[in-house]
Design a protein around this motif. Structure first.
Motif, PDB file in Angstrom:
ATOM      1  N   ALA A 375      46.528  33.658  42.908  1.00  0.00           N
ATOM      2  CA  ALA A 375      44.996  33.370  42.658  1.00  0.00           C
ATOM      3  C   ALA A 375      44.538  33.816  41.377  1.00  0.00           C
ATOM      4  CB  ALA A 375      44.369  33.658  43.879  1.00  0.00           C
ATOM      5  N   ILE A 376      43.547  32.676  41.144  1.00  0.00           N
ATOM      6  CA  ILE A 376      42.694  33.260  39.807  1.00  0.00           C
ATOM      7  C   ILE A 376      41.235  33.639  40.278  1.00  0.00           C
ATOM      8  CG2 ILE A 376      42.041  32.570  37.438  1.00  0.00           C
ATOM      9  CD1 ILE A 376      44.921  32.939  37.811  1.00  0.00           C
ATOM     10  N   TYR A 377      40.566  34.747  39.875  1.00  0.00           N
ATOM     11  CA  TYR A 377      39.245  35.200  40.274  1.00  0.00           C
ATOM     12  C   TYR A 377      38.389  34.911  39.022  1.00  0.00           C
ATOM     13  CZ  TYR A 377      40.932  36.785  44.615  1.00  0.00           C
ATOM     14  OH  TYR A 377      41.342  36.735  46.067  1.00  0.00           O
ATOM     15  N   ARG A 378      37.166  34.902  38.984  1.00  0.00           N
ATOM     16  CA  ARG A 378      36.197  35.158  38.005  1.00  0.00           C
ATOM     17  C   ARG A 378      35.544  36.375  38.284  1.00  0.00           C
ATOM     18  NH1 ARG A 378      31.110  33.430  37.415  1.00  0.00           N
ATOM     19  NH2 ARG A 378      30.996  32.078  39.097  1.00  0.00           N
ATOM     20  N   ILE A 379      35.167  37.043  37.231  1.00  0.00           N
ATOM     21  CA  ILE A 379      34.434  38.271  37.254  1.00  0.00           C
ATOM     22  C   ILE A 379      33.095  38.215  36.718  1.00  0.00           C
ATOM     23  CG2 ILE A 379      34.532  40.673  36.143  1.00  0.00           C
ATOM     24  CD1 ILE A 379      37.345  40.581  35.764  1.00  0.00           C
ATOM     25  N   SER A 380      31.950  38.597  37.524  1.00  0.00           N
ATOM     26  CA  SER A 380      30.839  38.593  37.083  1.00  0.00           C
ATOM     27  C   SER A 380      30.057  40.002  37.676  1.00  0.00           C
ATOM     28  CB  SER A 380      30.041  37.540  37.802  1.00  0.00           C
ATOM     29  OG  SER A 380      30.235  37.457  39.309  1.00  0.00           O
ATOM     30  N   ASP A 381      28.760  40.051  37.091  1.00  0.00           N
ATOM     31  CA  ASP A 381      27.924  41.168  37.578  1.00  0.00           C
ATOM     32  C   ASP A 381      27.574  41.238  38.897  1.00  0.00           C
ATOM     33  OD1 ASP A 381      25.438  39.984  37.478  1.00  0.00           O
ATOM     34  OD2 ASP A 381      25.260  40.270  35.290  1.00  0.00           O
ATOM     35  N   THR A 382      26.777  42.149  39.342  1.00  0.00           N
ATOM     36  CA  THR A 382      26.443  42.245  40.891  1.00  0.00           C
ATOM     37  C   THR A 382      24.678  42.249  40.944  1.00  0.00           C
ATOM     38  OG1 THR A 382      26.774  44.575  40.806  1.00  0.00           O
ATOM     39  CG2 THR A 382      28.389  43.282  41.644  1.00  0.00           C
TER      40      THR A 382
END
Length: 699
Positions: A375-382
């Motif tokens: 799988a491929i995940y996108r990283i973002s802030d919280t």
């Protein structure tokens, strides 16, 4: 890399985003799955994502949909049988939109070799590479199946940089890390913009040094599995996989001329590994961050290098280098400070671990490859952002001189501010004492803060610590009030106002208890500060000096003595006595136990005992002063018998010795005698005349 040594059982029910838990600073969102061992994700200057599979395929993702036809399929020539073999790297040419060139790094079938090749697009088809268009650029023999590196990137200079591992096995058995004449364990830099397979840039650090291969840009790397350039600054960040204990992140500034040596196999991280035959430690470049392996017996640690986040400038992740560990799933962020120091913190733990790579899209947003999950995940802030509050309280209950200034950790973000008084800025001025509430938001993120503006009318003034609280009569003590605002100052001595003391900094000469009170522009008086006590010690009495023979004695009982000859400082003694060597007017000052210094004593005129013989200049005592042993140098000697006497300061003879003519030097030892002053005399035996007399000091 060590990423396929783990045997992993994956539960289907855990493959969704609810398997991501812990106290996190980032958020992972799965955007697409169904890949076979994805090793890399990147872009081609547009909105598409390109996913590299280990077996030899590259696939395109549009949004959340995978294009059915592979962008490239070279499984027929890729060897992906061993854990760290396969199609390992992909780099799009900077002019891909016009020339259609891509470059790949793979392990070939047949002989175990790294192949760097160029391919080009099928004419008229932007979604497919012509697999028959391969042009081999570089071939590197691999002695073992692991530590193949594989990551490639184009620098801002247009050259292709290639990370190569040390050839594999363990402990660098062939010594490739420090071998200048192999391409293994190196960062390479080549020019592929040529009709030849490649050229070596003349600006490479070893281009003119025949003891190195010219392709070498940097050396001493064990396995730089994933590394990247900061797309904003051009700095290079390298995740170098460790051996037994340490994983490391190496850093190279964008203005580097190359030639760095990162230390393998002499060092693993900052620790010694095998320093046999290595250079001095200060010739190596050590990591900015290293960390120890976990206790996992199958895979203690394997770093997966990442990227500096340069996506949305409205994210607190902006400027953070995001990287991970394949074996534990831990994800960290490193921030580079303005003073070139680095701060590392853990931001996430990925439950199914096996993070094989990170990557960027065209906008600088970050993505992560989950190997076993496919799988491929996108990283973002919280949405957690910090607000610094700077406030100034009102000077009085009725004053309107308070203010509030808010500073966020997102300087490039257009934050929205809504105050309870209707204001919509991050700075409030002309405030009365009271309570103020603000809601701060951007996108779907928001937070609230409450700030209380108080009256300063009952504030307490303060005094900074004094340098010297005890001084001597005639000296001054400096006292400074803490307050630096536009205030006036009132000083008190023993509770009584001193009218002529009204500066922030005052110099005082009188013993007592000092306090300060401030008055601001609105005439609001502060509470008196705490007291500072100043003690003024009197000067000691001037000493009385007397002479006895060629010595001067001063009143005893003081800490130190300062002697003067004809008004000039005489540094030959700090004791209460002085051996006179020159005639003149002598005075002394004394320093007592409080460190206070007296005035000079009365003047005493002293003429030392004369020496009549003209040969006095032939004799010399060294060293003087002495710890015990000293030498008496007689020059060329005398033609008659001499007699030498050693006397104490009172003239008592301690030693008497006759010397035959022709002797040029003698050694004496005062080790058994107490510290102090002694006399050395030389006398002619026949005439009994003194030809030399000098004092020697033992200390």
């Amino acid at each position: 890399m060590k990423f396929l040594f783990i045997k992993c059982i994956v539960l289907i029910g855990l493959l969704y985003s609810n398997n991501l838990y812990s106290q996190n600073e980032i958020k992972l969102t799965k955007i697409v799955s169904g890949f076979a061992k994805p090793l890399f994700v990147t872009h081609a200057g547009d909105d598409r994502l390109f996913i590299v599979e280990q077996a030899g395929k590259i696939k395109i993702v549009n949004g959340t949909t995978t294009v059915s036809t592979p962008f490239l399929n070279i499984t027929d020539r890729v060897n992906a049988r061993a854990n760290e073999q396969g199609l390992l790297g992909l780099a799009f040419h900077p002019q891909f939109k016009t020339n259609g060139y891509i470059f790949v790094n793979y392990i070939s079938n047949g002989a175990n070799r790294t192949i760097i090749s160029r391919f080009n697009l099928l004419p008229g088809n932007p979604n497919e590479i012509d697999s028959l268009s391969e042009k081999i650029i570089l071939v590197i023999n691999q002695p073992f199946t692991n530590h193949n590196g594989g990551c490639m990137n184009f620098g801002k200079d247009g050259f292709l940089y290639i990370g190569q591992g040390d050839g594999g096995s363990a402990n660098d058995p062939m010594g490739n890390g420090q071998n200048r004449m192999v391409l293994l364990a190196k960062m390479l830099r080549i020019d592929v913009n040529t009709t030849d397979p490649y050229k070596v840039p003349s600006t490479n650090p070893f281009f003119k040094d025949s003891s190195y291969l010219p392709e070498i840009w940097a050396m001493g790397l064990r396995n730089p599995w994933r590394w990247s350039f900061d797309r904003l600054t051009g700095d290079m960040w390298i995740g170098d996989v460790g051996q037994n204990i340490w994983e490391e992140v190496d850093f190279q500034k964008a203005n580097s001329k190359g030639g760095e040596n990162y230390g393998w196999r002499c060092y693993e991280g900052h620790a010694d590994f095998n320093t046999s035959g290595c250079n001095a430690k200060n010739t190596y470049i050590f990591p900015i961050v290293d960390y120890m392996h976990s206790s996992n017996p199958n895979c203690g640690g394997s770093i997966t290098g990442g990227y500096v986040y340069r996506g949305s400038e409205c994210s607190y992740l902006y400027g953070n280098y995001i990287y991970a560990d394949y074996c534990t799933g831990n994800i960290w962020a490193i921030v580079k400070n303005s003073n070139d120091s680095f701060v590392n913190r853990k931001v996430y733990t990925f439950a199914t671990y096996q993070i094989s790579s990170f990557g960027e899209d065209v906008k600088g947003e970050l993505y992560m490859c989950a190997l076993s999950e496919g799988a491929i995940y996108r990283i973002s802030d919280t949405c957690s952002f910090n607000i610094t509050i700077n406030s100034i309280h009102s000077s009085c209950d009725s004053a309107t001189d308070g203010s509030i200034s808010l500073i966020s950790n997102l300087p490039n973000c257009n934050l929205n501010y809504i105050w309870n008084n209707g204001n919509k800025t991050n700075n409030l001025i002309n405030l009365n004492p009271g309570t103020y509430t603000v809601t701060i938001s951007y996108s779907s993120c928001s937070t609230s803060r409450t700030i209380k503006i108080k009256s300063q009318s009952q504030d307490t003034a303060c005094i900074t610590p004094v340098f010297f609280s005890e001084i001597c009569d005639g000296d001054s003590a400096l006292i400074v009030a803490c307050d630096t605002r536009n205030s006036t100052y009132q000083w008190y001595l023993n509770g009584i106002l001193v009218p002529n003391l009204n500066d922030r900094r005052i110099f005082v000469k009188q013993s007592g208890s000092y306090q300060v009170q401030t008055i601001n522009m609105q005439s609001c008086e502060s509470v008196l500060s705490k007291s500072v006590n100043i003690i003024v010690h009197p000067r000691p009495m001037a000493a009385i000096i007397k002479n006895k023979g060629d010595s001067i004695f001063a009143t005893s009982g003081y800490i130190s003595y300062i002697w003067y000859l004809n008004g000039q400082l005489n540094s030959s003694s700090t004791s209460n006595y002085l051996i006179v060597k020159s005639k003149g007017y002598y005075q002394v000052e004394v320093i007592d136990s409080n460190g206070c210094r007296s005035f000079k004593s009365d003047t005493l005129f002293v003429i030392p005992t004369g020496v009549t013989n003209a040969n006095i200049q032939k004799f010399q005592i060294t060293p003087n002063p002495t710890k015990g042993l000293f030498k008496l140098d007689l020059g060329t000697g005398f033609n008659e018998e001499l007699k030498i006497k050693l006397l104490n300061i009172n003239g008592a003879i301690l030693l008497e010795k006759s010397i035959h003519s022709g002797i040029q030097e003698m050694i004496f030892n005062l080790s058994d005698y107490p510290n102090g002053a002694y006399w050395v005399q030389i006398i002619l035996q026949k005439s009994n005349k003194v030809v030399f007399k000098e004092a020697i000091i033992k200390n």
